[in-house]
Design an enzyme around this catalytic site. Structure first.
Site, mmCIF file in Angstrom:
data_model
loop_
_atom_site.group_PDB
_atom_site.id
_atom_site.type_symbol
_atom_site.label_atom_id
_atom_site.label_comp_id
_atom_site.label_asym_id
_atom_site.label_seq_id
_atom_site.Cartn_x
_atom_site.Cartn_y
_atom_site.Cartn_z
ATOM 1 N N CYS A 194 -22.078 -70.774 -49.554
ATOM 2 C CA CYS A 194 -22.404 -69.456 -48.899
ATOM 3 C C CYS A 194 -23.918 -69.824 -48.777
ATOM 4 O O CYS A 194 -24.658 -69.424 -49.854
ATOM 5 C CB CYS A 194 -21.904 -68.328 -49.875
ATOM 6 S SG CYS A 194 -22.563 -66.409 -49.169
ATOM 7 N N CYS A 216 -25.662 -65.991 -49.667
ATOM 8 C CA CYS A 216 -25.430 -65.248 -51.026
ATOM 9 C C CYS A 216 -24.741 -66.161 -51.913
ATOM 10 O O CYS A 216 -25.117 -67.023 -52.262
ATOM 11 C CB CYS A 216 -24.700 -63.995 -50.602
ATOM 12 S SG CYS A 216 -24.488 -62.783 -51.816
ATOM 13 N N SER A 217 -23.593 -65.560 -52.196
ATOM 14 C CA SER A 217 -22.921 -66.452 -53.302
ATOM 15 C C SER A 217 -21.341 -66.076 -53.135
ATOM 16 O O SER A 217 -20.642 -66.013 -54.136
ATOM 17 C CB SER A 217 -23.102 -65.812 -54.786
ATOM 18 O OG SER A 217 -23.097 -64.559 -54.823
ATOM 19 N N CYS A 218 -20.914 -65.756 -51.927
ATOM 20 C CA CYS A 218 -19.518 -65.469 -51.658
ATOM 21 C C CYS A 218 -18.431 -66.881 -52.046
ATOM 22 O O CYS A 218 -19.010 -68.123 -51.677
ATOM 23 C CB CYS A 218 -19.199 -65.119 -50.162
ATOM 24 S SG CYS A 218 -20.393 -63.715 -49.511
#
Lengths: 116, 215
Positions: free
Chosen positions: B116, B119-121
């Protein structure tokens, strides 16, 4: 247009895909209770319609680039959650500030401050 | 935030988890303050927060491993996963909520890896919370630029003939890698196969274990 903007290439700091960077740090950590609580507050508040994941990310991405290096993941998250709750009218900055001061006065550790 | 606690080892030889007995930070005080205000205002309850943490703690990569093992062995489930992985995994009890889940299948000729960049999906419903490295600048920046170098750091060196495909997650769309099924496992049960499926093999930074590696 200010001087800071004249070199803007259309990429904000969080848009880091494709940039040059060092080795992937492999150290990992289990999450502390306070971090799990931050995560839970995000899930609960968004499920009740107080803000969305887009609202969470908007505040994260509006933080100065140094925040990514200087604050941990869930430190950034609680700051964003608080801002979103203020914007939604659930809490005010004044009451949040007062409560933080009270919490800090309860003790030197997380456990003492959380009354646990 | 005490990220430097690793030198303090418990009697079992593992680092102590950062927990309640560390000096209070400003951000921890903010978490306590926000949580108390939300409870006082009736937005949530202490019990609801605790239940949400329990739900999160119950999500581990073993969920994803069960999905992969079933994918390998159950043709009807494989078809359902290819048609709509959100629906197929929800039917197994792993609800991804309103997000879309896509299963990407690796073979000897094609290796999939998930990142991702923004972000951190991450597919939390199948793998739990993402590891720290998944959220790091280096992983987010380099995986789309030089995936083979990143893979090599994780010990995965692929032949040049194997195509590498990088999938960039979004807030609304998550990926899980179905790693290639190891050779020599033709008559294995789903439970036995699931033990070969590591977290990293479902992100794409690893491969499923071989039967020899398990022995």
């Amino acid at each position: 247009m200010t001087d800071e903007n004249k070199d803007f290439d259309g990429r904000r700091w969080h848009d880091m895909g494709g940039l040059v960077a060092g080795d992937v740090p492999r150290a990992d950590h289990d999450f502390a209770l306070w971090e799990k609580r931050v995560d839970a507050l995000m899930i609960i508040c968004s499920s009740k319609g107080h803000f969305t994941v887009d609202g969470l990310r908007r505040v994260l991405e509006d933080m100065p680039p140094a925040s990514f290096e200087e604050m941990s993941y869930y430190e950034r998250w609680i700051m964003s959650i608080a801002q979103n709750l203020v914007e939604d009218g659930v809490i005010t900055n004044a009451e949040l500030g007062r409560r933080i001061t009270q919490v800090e006065g309860r003790g030197l550790t997380y456990g003492e401050a959380a009354h646990e | 935030m005490p990220h430097d606690h690793h030198e303090h080892l418990s009697p079992s030889g593992h680092p102590f988890r950062a927990d309640n007995d560390v000096p209070l930070t400003y951000w921890q005080a903010m978490e306590i303050a926000v949580r108390e205000l939300l409870i006082e205002k009736g937005v949530t309850t202490a019990a609801e927060i605790a239940a949400q943490i329990d739900t999160m703690d119950a999500r581990t990569p073993s969920n994803g491993a069960a999905v992969v093992a079933r994918f390998w062995t159950d043709p009807a489930f494989r078809d359902a996963m290819r048609a709509d992985a959100s629906v197929a995994t929800r039917a197994m009890g792993y609800d991804i909520g309103p997000m879309k889940l896509i299963a990407v299948e690796s073979t000897a000729d094609l290796h999939n890896i998930v990142v991702c960049t923004l972000c951190s999906c991450y597919p939390r419903n199948l793998l739990g919370l993402p590891p720290d490295w998944y959220k790091s600048r280096a992983y987010r920046a380099r995986t789309v630029r030089e995936p083979r170098s990143v893979l090599a750091e994780f010990g995965v060196v692929l032949p040049a003939s194997t195509q590498v495909r990088v999938h960039d997650s979004t807030a609304d769309m998550r990926y899980i890698v179905i790693p290639a099924r190891p050779a020599g496992t033709q008559d294995w049960t789903q439970d036995a196969l699931a033990a070969l499926v590591t977290r990293d093999s479902m992100i794409g930074t690893g491969l499923a274990k071989s039967p020899e590696a398990l022995a």
